[in-house]
Design a protein around this motif. Structure first.
Motif, mmCIF file in Angstrom:
data_model
loop_
_atom_site.group_PDB
_atom_site.id
_atom_site.type_symbol
_atom_site.label_atom_id
_atom_site.label_comp_id
_atom_site.label_asym_id
_atom_site.label_seq_id
_atom_site.Cartn_x
_atom_site.Cartn_y
_atom_site.Cartn_z
ATOM 1 N N LEU A 1 0.829 -1.212 0.000
ATOM 2 C CA LEU A 1 0.000 0.000 0.000
ATOM 3 C C LEU A 1 0.861 1.259 0.000
ATOM 4 C CD1 LEU A 1 -2.776 -1.095 2.510
ATOM 5 C CD2 LEU A 1 -3.032 -0.764 0.035
ATOM 6 N N LYS A 2 1.955 1.203 0.735
ATOM 7 C CA LYS A 2 2.859 2.354 0.804
ATOM 8 C C LYS A 2 3.421 2.704 -0.571
ATOM 9 C CE LYS A 2 6.678 4.112 3.601
ATOM 10 N NZ LYS A 2 7.675 3.779 4.663
ATOM 11 N N LYS A 3 3.648 1.653 -1.401
ATOM 12 C CA LYS A 3 4.181 1.876 -2.751
ATOM 13 C C LYS A 3 3.077 1.864 -3.815
ATOM 14 C CE LYS A 3 8.113 -0.018 -3.913
ATOM 15 N NZ LYS A 3 9.189 -1.006 -4.180
ATOM 16 N N GLU A 4 1.806 1.796 -3.344
ATOM 17 C CA GLU A 4 0.651 1.763 -4.251
ATOM 18 C C GLU A 4 0.752 0.612 -5.244
ATOM 19 O OE1 GLU A 4 0.344 5.620 -6.011
ATOM 20 O OE2 GLU A 4 -0.386 6.545 -4.183
ATOM 21 N N ILE A 5 1.200 -0.533 -4.757
ATOM 22 C CA ILE A 5 1.305 -1.740 -5.577
ATOM 23 C C ILE A 5 0.042 -2.576 -5.389
ATOM 24 C CG2 ILE A 5 2.545 -3.933 -5.867
ATOM 25 C CD1 ILE A 5 5.102 -2.438 -5.101
ATOM 26 N N THR A 6 -0.554 -3.017 -6.482
ATOM 27 C CA THR A 6 -1.760 -3.844 -6.443
ATOM 28 C C THR A 6 -1.374 -5.312 -6.283
ATOM 29 O OG1 THR A 6 -2.904 -2.296 -7.913
ATOM 30 C CG2 THR A 6 -3.867 -4.496 -7.666
ATOM 31 N N VAL A 7 -1.949 -5.965 -5.279
ATOM 32 C CA VAL A 7 -1.694 -7.387 -5.050
ATOM 33 C C VAL A 7 -3.005 -8.141 -5.240
ATOM 34 C CG1 VAL A 7 -0.891 -9.131 -3.422
ATOM 35 C CG2 VAL A 7 0.122 -6.846 -3.385
ATOM 36 N N THR A 8 -3.026 -9.103 -6.152
ATOM 37 C CA THR A 8 -4.233 -9.889 -6.413
ATOM 38 C C THR A 8 -3.945 -11.368 -6.202
ATOM 39 O OG1 THR A 8 -3.708 -10.065 -8.778
ATOM 40 C CG2 THR A 8 -5.097 -8.219 -8.084
ATOM 41 N N VAL A 9 -4.999 -12.096 -5.837
ATOM 42 C CA VAL A 9 -4.879 -13.529 -5.574
ATOM 43 C C VAL A 9 -5.927 -14.278 -6.378
ATOM 44 C CG1 VAL A 9 -4.929 -15.359 -3.843
ATOM 45 C CG2 VAL A 9 -4.064 -13.085 -3.236
ATOM 46 N N ALA B 1 8.975 -9.564 -4.095
ATOM 47 C CA ALA B 1 8.299 -9.000 -5.267
ATOM 48 C C ALA B 1 7.958 -7.531 -5.052
ATOM 49 C CB ALA B 1 7.029 -9.800 -5.553
ATOM 50 N N VAL B 2 7.404 -7.196 -3.874
ATOM 51 C CA VAL B 2 7.041 -5.808 -3.579
ATOM 52 C C VAL B 2 8.289 -4.919 -3.517
ATOM 53 C CG1 VAL B 2 6.071 -4.295 -1.803
ATOM 54 C CG2 VAL B 2 4.888 -6.411 -2.418
ATOM 55 N N LYS B 3 9.350 -5.459 -2.933
ATOM 56 C CA LYS B 3 10.585 -4.679 -2.752
ATOM 57 C C LYS B 3 11.158 -4.230 -4.093
ATOM 58 C CE LYS B 3 13.289 -6.320 0.312
ATOM 59 N NZ LYS B 3 14.228 -7.259 0.967
ATOM 60 N N TYR B 4 11.119 -5.115 -5.093
ATOM 61 C CA TYR B 4 11.761 -4.802 -6.371
ATOM 62 C C TYR B 4 10.769 -4.421 -7.468
ATOM 63 C CZ TYR B 4 15.777 -6.693 -3.991
ATOM 64 O OH TYR B 4 16.775 -6.915 -3.072
ATOM 65 N N THR B 5 9.539 -4.081 -7.067
ATOM 66 C CA THR B 5 8.557 -3.567 -8.017
ATOM 67 C C THR B 5 8.353 -2.078 -7.734
ATOM 68 O OG1 THR B 5 7.409 -5.685 -8.189
ATOM 69 C CG2 THR B 5 6.156 -3.738 -8.804
ATOM 70 N N GLY B 6 8.359 -1.299 -8.789
ATOM 71 C CA GLY B 6 8.233 0.147 -8.620
ATOM 72 C C GLY B 6 6.839 0.567 -8.189
ATOM 73 N N PRO B 7 6.688 1.819 -7.728
ATOM 74 C CA PRO B 7 5.378 2.355 -7.320
ATOM 75 C C PRO B 7 4.346 2.206 -8.443
ATOM 76 C CG PRO B 7 7.134 3.848 -6.665
ATOM 77 C CD PRO B 7 7.766 2.805 -7.531
ATOM 78 N N GLY B 8 3.141 1.766 -8.063
ATOM 79 C CA GLY B 8 2.069 1.595 -9.041
ATOM 80 C C GLY B 8 2.123 0.268 -9.786
ATOM 81 N N GLY B 9 3.060 -0.587 -9.427
ATOM 82 C CA GLY B 9 3.182 -1.871 -10.106
ATOM 83 C C GLY B 9 2.164 -2.894 -9.626
ATOM 84 N N ARG B 10 2.346 -4.148 -10.076
ATOM 85 C CA ARG B 10 1.386 -5.204 -9.742
ATOM 86 C C ARG B 10 2.121 -6.468 -9.302
ATOM 87 N NH1 ARG B 10 0.097 -3.520 -14.639
ATOM 88 N NH2 ARG B 10 0.692 -5.512 -15.578
#
Length: 342
Positions: free
Chosen positions: A210-218, A244-253
């Protein structure tokens, strides 16, 4: 050897009986018959004694060979020569000795590997803990000085707290790793929905996402059930998601896709991050390994290693595929019906 004794005794008995029977058919006087019978008996006894002496000598020789073999085993020699025997009893003794020697070699090799693992872990702990410990000592020294502006004091206190948290995280990770690598972890497997396990792992990584605005889906059917230890499997999936979250840029998935096949259930964790160069793919699961490009990111290089250790403990395996600039996919394979005795 036992059969040889029996054969010798039977042969001597037959010769004695045959000799006495032969004397009875000859026209001999009583004195000569008695003398002949006594001579035959004495000869039979002498043959038995000679045979016993021969057997004793053979037993002594074999006993010395067994003792020599035992001495070699006590000396922990790698190569031990086992003489060839033909009697059943000695062959049985030798088979037991061979089995013991194999067990001894296996135990010694296991002990050597465990010792190397412990030494390696101690070395890794010392190396990884050196930097935060040195930083904490430096900040403590600075804070001990007089006339430090309050703003700077608070700044150094915050930095010290960060280094303390890093040291705490390192110790926690090392404790988990040492328990896994030395076989101290006891899994408590039971059949349970995989979706609940994935949901728990996702809930732990969501604050960062959420802090990086990354969308996580299951994507996982609630009907998929596996025999697994939820606590440790959540740890493994969380480490993969955290990576995955660490190395994905803001707004990623980041997408989790689980599907059940005939024998395996496959869990894909795919991200839209920067990817991993092909030359590094074979190293990402190594303890404390970090790509040169990842030096600016938080972490100590234990997450993927821990995930792999846990998944292998669950009798599964993990693979990775990546394209630089497009993202990375970690695939976890778990048996639908693991061997309960495996």
């Amino acid at each position: 050897m036992k059969h040889k004794i029996y054969k010798t005794m039977a042969l001597v008995f037959l010769i004695g009986i045959g000799g006495i029977a032969l004397l009875t058919v000859l026209p001999l006087q009583k004195e000569l018959f008695a003398l002949g019978a006594a001579a035959i008996v004495c000869a039979a006894v002498a043959v038995c004694l000679l045979e016993l002496v021969s057997l004793r000598k053979l037993l002594v020789e074999q006993a010395e060979q067994v003792l020599d073999t035992l001495d070699d085993m006590i000396a922990e020699k790698e190569e031990i020569r086992f003489p060839e025997y033909h009697d059943t009893l000695t062959v049985k003794i030798q088979d037991r000795m061979k089995q013991y020697h194999e067990i001894m070699l296996h135990t010694r090799e296991t002990s050597r590997k465990e010792k190397e693992t412990v030494q390696s872990m101690v070395s890794d702990i010392a190396h990884q803990a050196r930097t935060p410990a040195a930083n904490i000592r430096m900040f403590a020294e600075i804070l001990g000085r007089k006339n430090i502006p309050e703003e700077k004091r608070q700044q150094f206190l915050t930095m010290m707290e960060e280094q303390t948290e890093k040291l705490h995280f390192l110790m926690e990770a090392m404790t988990k790793m040492s328990r896994l690598e030395t076989g101290l972890v006891s899994l408590h497997r039971k059949r349970q929905p995989l979706l609940d396990t994935l949901a728990e792992a996702v809930s732990e990584v969501m604050p960062k996402a959420l802090k990086k605005e990354i969308t996580v889906t299951v994507s996982c059917s609630d009907s998929v059930e596996l025999i697994h230890d939820r606590r440790w499997m959540v740890e493994a999936i969380f480490n993969l998601l955290d990576n995955a979250v660490k190395y994905t840029g803001p707004g990623g998935r980041v997408k989790i896709d689980a599907g059940q096949g005939q024998f395996y259930t496959k869990i894909d964790i795919a991200d839209t991050g920067r990817g991993i160069a092909a030359g590094h793919l074979n190293h990402v699961f190594k303890r404390f390994y970090r790509e040169p490009e990842a030096e600016g990111e938080d972490g100590i290089g234990l997450g993927l290693h821990l995930a792999k250790e846990i998944i292998e403990l669950e009798k599964g395996y993990i693979s990775v595929a990546s394209v630089v600039g497009e993202g990375t996919t970690f695939s976890v394979y778990l048996l639908n019906e693991p061997d309960p005795h495996g």
